[in-house]
Motif scaffolding. Sequence first.
Motif, short mmCIF file in Angstrom:
data_model
loop_
_atom_site.label_atom_id
_atom_site.label_comp_id
_atom_site.label_asym_id
_atom_site.label_seq_id
_atom_site.Cartn_x
_atom_site.Cartn_y
_atom_site.Cartn_z
N PHE A 293 -10.24 -28.56 29.14
CA PHE A 293 -9.58 -27.26 29.24
C PHE A 293 -10.13 -26.37 28.13
CE2 PHE A 293 -6.07 -24.17 28.93
CZ PHE A 293 -5.95 -23.84 30.27
N PRO A 294 -10.56 -25.16 28.45
CA PRO A 294 -11.35 -24.38 27.49
C PRO A 294 -10.58 -23.75 26.34
CG PRO A 294 -10.99 -23.11 29.49
CD PRO A 294 -10.46 -24.49 29.77
N ARG A 295 -9.25 -23.78 26.40
CA ARG A 295 -8.46 -23.11 25.37
C ARG A 295 -7.31 -24.02 24.94
NH1 ARG A 295 -5.70 -19.61 28.06
NH2 ARG A 295 -6.47 -20.23 30.11
N LYS A 296 -6.61 -23.59 23.88
CA LYS A 296 -5.37 -24.23 23.46
C LYS A 296 -4.22 -23.33 23.88
CE LYS A 296 -7.34 -27.64 21.14
NZ LYS A 296 -7.27 -29.05 21.58
N ILE A 297 -3.32 -23.87 24.70
CA ILE A 297 -2.15 -23.10 25.11
C ILE A 297 -0.92 -23.98 24.95
CG2 ILE A 297 -3.45 -21.67 26.73
CD1 ILE A 297 -2.27 -23.37 29.01
N PRO A 298 0.24 -23.37 24.67
CA PRO A 298 1.47 -24.16 24.56
C PRO A 298 1.99 -24.56 25.93
CG PRO A 298 1.97 -21.84 24.26
CD PRO A 298 0.46 -21.94 24.38
N THR A 299 2.56 -25.72 26.00
CA THR A 299 3.19 -26.18 27.23
C THR A 299 4.58 -26.70 26.92
OG1 THR A 299 2.37 -28.46 27.12
CG2 THR A 299 0.94 -26.83 28.17
N GLY A 300 5.40 -26.80 27.97
CA GLY A 300 6.75 -27.33 27.84
C GLY A 300 7.05 -28.27 28.99
N VAL B 137 -3.22 -22.69 43.02
CA VAL B 137 -2.31 -22.86 41.89
C VAL B 137 -3.08 -23.35 40.66
CG1 VAL B 137 -0.33 -24.16 41.02
CG2 VAL B 137 -0.31 -23.28 43.36
N LEU B 138 -3.97 -24.30 40.86
CA LEU B 138 -4.76 -24.81 39.75
C LEU B 138 -5.73 -23.76 39.22
CD1 LEU B 138 -5.49 -28.42 41.05
CD2 LEU B 138 -3.79 -27.69 39.37
N GLU B 139 -6.15 -22.86 40.08
CA GLU B 139 -6.97 -21.73 39.62
C GLU B 139 -6.15 -20.81 38.71
OE1 GLU B 139 -8.45 -19.90 43.14
OE2 GLU B 139 -9.89 -21.50 43.58
N GLN B 140 -4.88 -20.61 39.05
CA GLN B 140 -4.00 -19.82 38.19
C GLN B 140 -3.82 -20.47 36.83
OE1 GLN B 140 -0.75 -19.26 41.47
NE2 GLN B 140 -0.40 -17.68 39.95
N VAL B 141 -3.73 -21.79 36.82
CA VAL B 141 -3.54 -22.51 35.56
C VAL B 141 -4.66 -22.20 34.58
CG1 VAL B 141 -3.58 -24.82 34.51
CG2 VAL B 141 -2.12 -24.37 36.51
N ARG B 142 -5.88 -22.10 35.07
CA ARG B 142 -7.02 -21.86 34.18
C ARG B 142 -6.94 -20.52 33.48
NH1 ARG B 142 -9.78 -24.52 38.41
NH2 ARG B 142 -10.59 -22.61 39.32
N GLU B 143 -6.15 -19.60 34.05
CA GLU B 143 -6.00 -18.28 33.45
C GLU B 143 -4.69 -18.11 32.71
OE1 GLU B 143 -8.57 -16.26 33.53
OE2 GLU B 143 -9.65 -17.73 34.75
N ALA B 144 -3.81 -19.10 32.76
CA ALA B 144 -2.48 -18.98 32.18
C ALA B 144 -2.50 -19.08 30.66
CB ALA B 144 -1.56 -20.04 32.76
N ASP B 145 -1.47 -18.52 30.04
CA ASP B 145 -1.34 -18.58 28.59
C ASP B 145 -0.29 -19.60 28.14
OD1 ASP B 145 -3.13 -16.26 27.92
OD2 ASP B 145 -1.66 -15.23 29.17
N GLY B 146 0.42 -20.18 29.10
CA GLY B 146 1.41 -21.19 28.80
C GLY B 146 1.89 -21.82 30.09
N ILE C 23 3.00 -16.84 31.76
CA ILE C 23 3.59 -18.18 31.72
C ILE C 23 3.83 -18.65 33.15
CG2 ILE C 23 5.50 -19.61 30.93
CD1 ILE C 23 3.86 -18.49 28.64
N LEU C 24 3.29 -19.80 33.49
CA LEU C 24 3.52 -20.40 34.80
C LEU C 24 4.50 -21.55 34.65
CD1 LEU C 24 -0.08 -20.72 36.31
CD2 LEU C 24 1.66 -19.02 36.88
#
Length: 219
Positions: free
Chosen positions: A121-128, A74-83, A3-4
């Motif tokens: 964005f290649p996946r579905k991830i939850p955001t807040g 940072v944006l590179e990290q986002v592509r690998e994040a799960d949330g 989670i980022l």
Amino acid sequence: MKILAFNGSPRRGKWNTATMLENALEGARSAGAETELINLYKLDFKGCSSCFACKRKDRKETGVCVLRDDLQPVLEQVREADGLLLGTPVYYGAETSTMRAFMERLQFPYLNYENYAESHFPRKIPTGLIYTMNVNKELAESMGYPAVFERARNYLAMHFGSCELLEANYTTQYDDYAKYEANAPGEDKAAYRAAHFEDDCRKAYELGVRLASGIPADK
């Protein structure tokens, strides 16, 4: 599970936005997630430059901003994040300028101009999305804040799959209210904080748990 979280406040200590984010990340860690908090005001970057490189049909990569600055890794990290979790105080009825610049750079590469319903964005991830503000709920509503918050929430949901919104109202701005202009006495703010901010932090903790559990927001 990673989670980022992104702090869009210039205050990085134990002030309102940072505290809410830390509680959310504590909740995420309790659910087994690895977490990282990124303070956007420490980075040197700007908003979208309207170069449209991310929209070229001959682009080498999809969903990638070509600007080279502190935000690139940072944006590179986002592509690998799960949330993802974004937190910002409200300045003049909206996000801080730094958070707004981040949101442009974060989302525009994933906006599919040929089909808005299909994110790049290649996946579905939850955001807040967490907003902290100096005004109470009634004044926020009369000033049109909910429409601003909902617009931001909707864009994050469109690009990443879902987004949950959390608000903390009437937050404390100063250590010593006697030294500054204020729309309310320091005693009133302190009393409100004592009565409500712990509950706001609890809600942030629970949001973090849901993000780490991959539970999408209902709205």
